[in-house]
Scaffold this motif. Structure first.
Motif, PDB file in Angstrom:
ATOM      1  N   GLU A  45      -9.400   6.472  -0.100  1.00 33.05           N
ATOM      2  CA  GLU A  45      -8.523   7.084   0.507  1.00 33.05           C
ATOM      3  C   GLU A  45      -7.863   8.328  -0.219  1.00 33.05           C
ATOM      4  N   LEU A  46      -7.459   7.720  -1.584  1.00 32.76           N
ATOM      5  CA  LEU A  46      -6.677   8.696  -2.544  1.00 32.76           C
ATOM      6  C   LEU A  46      -7.477   9.288  -3.132  1.00 32.76           C
ATOM      7  N   ARG A  47      -8.797   9.465  -3.249  1.00 33.68           N
ATOM      8  CA  ARG A  47      -9.999  10.255  -3.804  1.00 33.68           C
ATOM      9  C   ARG A  47      -9.721  10.277  -5.334  1.00 33.68           C
ATOM     10  N   VAL A  48      -9.268   9.062  -5.702  1.00 37.46           N
ATOM     11  CA  VAL A  48      -9.277   8.983  -7.460  1.00 37.46           C
ATOM     12  C   VAL A  48     -10.660   9.120  -8.142  1.00 37.46           C
ATOM     13  N   ASP A  49     -10.672   9.232  -9.346  1.00 36.14           N
ATOM     14  CA  ASP A  49     -11.792   9.405 -10.043  1.00 36.14           C
ATOM     15  C   ASP A  49     -12.473   8.048 -10.387  1.00 36.14           C
ATOM     16  N   ALA A  50     -11.714   6.935 -10.607  1.00 38.48           N
ATOM     17  CA  ALA A  50     -12.384   5.828 -10.803  1.00 38.48           C
ATOM     18  C   ALA A  50     -11.180   4.733 -10.332  1.00 38.48           C
ATOM     19  N   LEU A 110      -6.944   1.485  -1.431  1.00 33.06           N
ATOM     20  CA  LEU A 110      -6.766   2.833  -1.280  1.00 33.06           C
ATOM     21  C   LEU A 110      -7.518   3.892  -2.086  1.00 33.06           C
ATOM     22  N   ALA A 111      -8.428   3.089  -3.267  1.00 31.89           N
ATOM     23  CA  ALA A 111      -8.947   4.145  -3.937  1.00 31.89           C
ATOM     24  C   ALA A 111      -9.882   5.430  -3.357  1.00 31.89           C
ATOM     25  N   LEU A 120       0.928  -1.327   0.037  1.00 32.16           N
ATOM     26  CA  LEU A 120      -0.127   0.036   0.046  1.00 32.16           C
ATOM     27  C   LEU A 120       0.731   1.397  -0.025  1.00 32.16           C
ATOM     28  N   ASP A 121       1.991   1.236   0.840  1.00 31.88           N
ATOM     29  CA  ASP A 121       2.861   2.373   0.729  1.00 31.88           C
ATOM     30  C   ASP A 121       3.509   2.642  -0.810  1.00 31.88           C
ATOM     31  N   ALA A 122       3.779   1.396  -1.317  1.00 31.52           N
ATOM     32  CA  ALA A 122       4.251   1.463  -2.597  1.00 31.52           C
ATOM     33  C   ALA A 122       3.289   2.484  -3.734  1.00 31.52           C
ATOM     34  N   TRP A 123       2.140   2.087  -3.518  1.00 37.25           N
ATOM     35  CA  TRP A 123       0.939   2.418  -4.256  1.00 37.25           C
ATOM     36  C   TRP A 123       0.457   3.868  -4.114  1.00 37.25           C
ATOM     37  N   ARG A 124       0.852   4.337  -2.579  1.00 39.42           N
ATOM     38  CA  ARG A 124       0.514   5.838  -2.456  1.00 39.42           C
ATOM     39  C   ARG A 124       1.796   6.473  -2.888  1.00 39.42           C
ATOM     40  N   ALA A 125       3.071   5.925  -2.993  1.00 39.52           N
ATOM     41  CA  ALA A 125       4.157   6.681  -3.450  1.00 39.52           C
ATOM     42  C   ALA A 125       4.001   6.954  -5.078  1.00 39.52           C
ATOM     43  N   VAL A 126       3.625   5.839  -5.712  1.00 43.78           N
ATOM     44  CA  VAL A 126       3.276   6.222  -7.068  1.00 43.78           C
ATOM     45  C   VAL A 126       2.252   7.161  -7.306  1.00 43.78           C
TER      46      VAL A 126
END
Length: 184
Positions: free
Chosen positions: A83-88, A80-81, A47-53
């Motif tokens: 949390e990261l407030r992505v569109d999709a 994480l979707a 998850l940390d790797a995803w957050r960094a990217v």
């Protein structure tokens, strides 16, 4: 990130006008360097790797941003979707449970997911077949798109009359429609 599956889906998405950023988790990068097979990192590290990217990409992308992935990459993105407030969120071959362990589901968080989500899943996926998945409680924000006679890699039985290339093209078109706001 450069498996034949990921190469092909990225090319097909690019042909549909969708920019794709691929990355690999630290354990996969270590495999590349050391040449030995390693188990996945603990979930927190993934998850940390995803957050960094995401943070790096977000600095470069000003418009809508979707995250996702194939199998475990998609599962980590699904965690994480919101949390990261992505569109999709787009998941290709979501691992609803480990192989051979349908009682150990990985769906609890999917019941509350708020991010618009597309899961492209093979009907006979050993990690979540259609009959299994239809029994799960999933958020109304999740749309499942079932690929006829396909397995976890979206490869259909030859007797189905479909090819994996046809399924991947369908995926690219459905993803592009979703991201352009013209959902099919």
């Amino acid at each position: 990130m450069d498996s034949p599956f990921m190469e092909e889906i990225a090319q097909r998405l690019g042909a549909c006008g969708i920019a794709v950023v691929r990355f690999e988790f630290p354990y996969m990068a270590a495999r590349r360097l050391g040449g030995t097979r390693r188990p996945p990192d603990p979930q927190a590290r993934l998850l940390d790797a995803w957050r960094a990217v995401h943070a790096q990409v977000r600095q470069q992308v000003t418009g809508p941003l979707a995250i996702g992935g194939k199998s475990m990459g998609g599962r980590m993105a699904s965690l994480l979707a919101d949390e990261l407030r992505v569109d999709a969120l787009v998941c290709l071959g979501y691992p609803f449970h480990p192989a051979g362990k349908p009682e150990k589901t990985r769906v609890e968080h999917l019941a509350e997911l708020r991010t618009p989500t597309l899961i492209l899943q093979g009907e006979r996926d050993a990690l979540g077949s259609r009959p299994e998945v239809e029994t799960y409680r999933l958020s109304a924000s999740i749309r499942l798109d079932w690929l006829a006679a396909a397995d976890h890699d979206l490869k259909p039985l030859k007797s189905s009359g479909f090819t994996q290339a046809q399924h991947l093209q369908h995926c690219a078109e459905v993803i592009a429609a979703l991201l352009s706001g013209n959902s099919r």
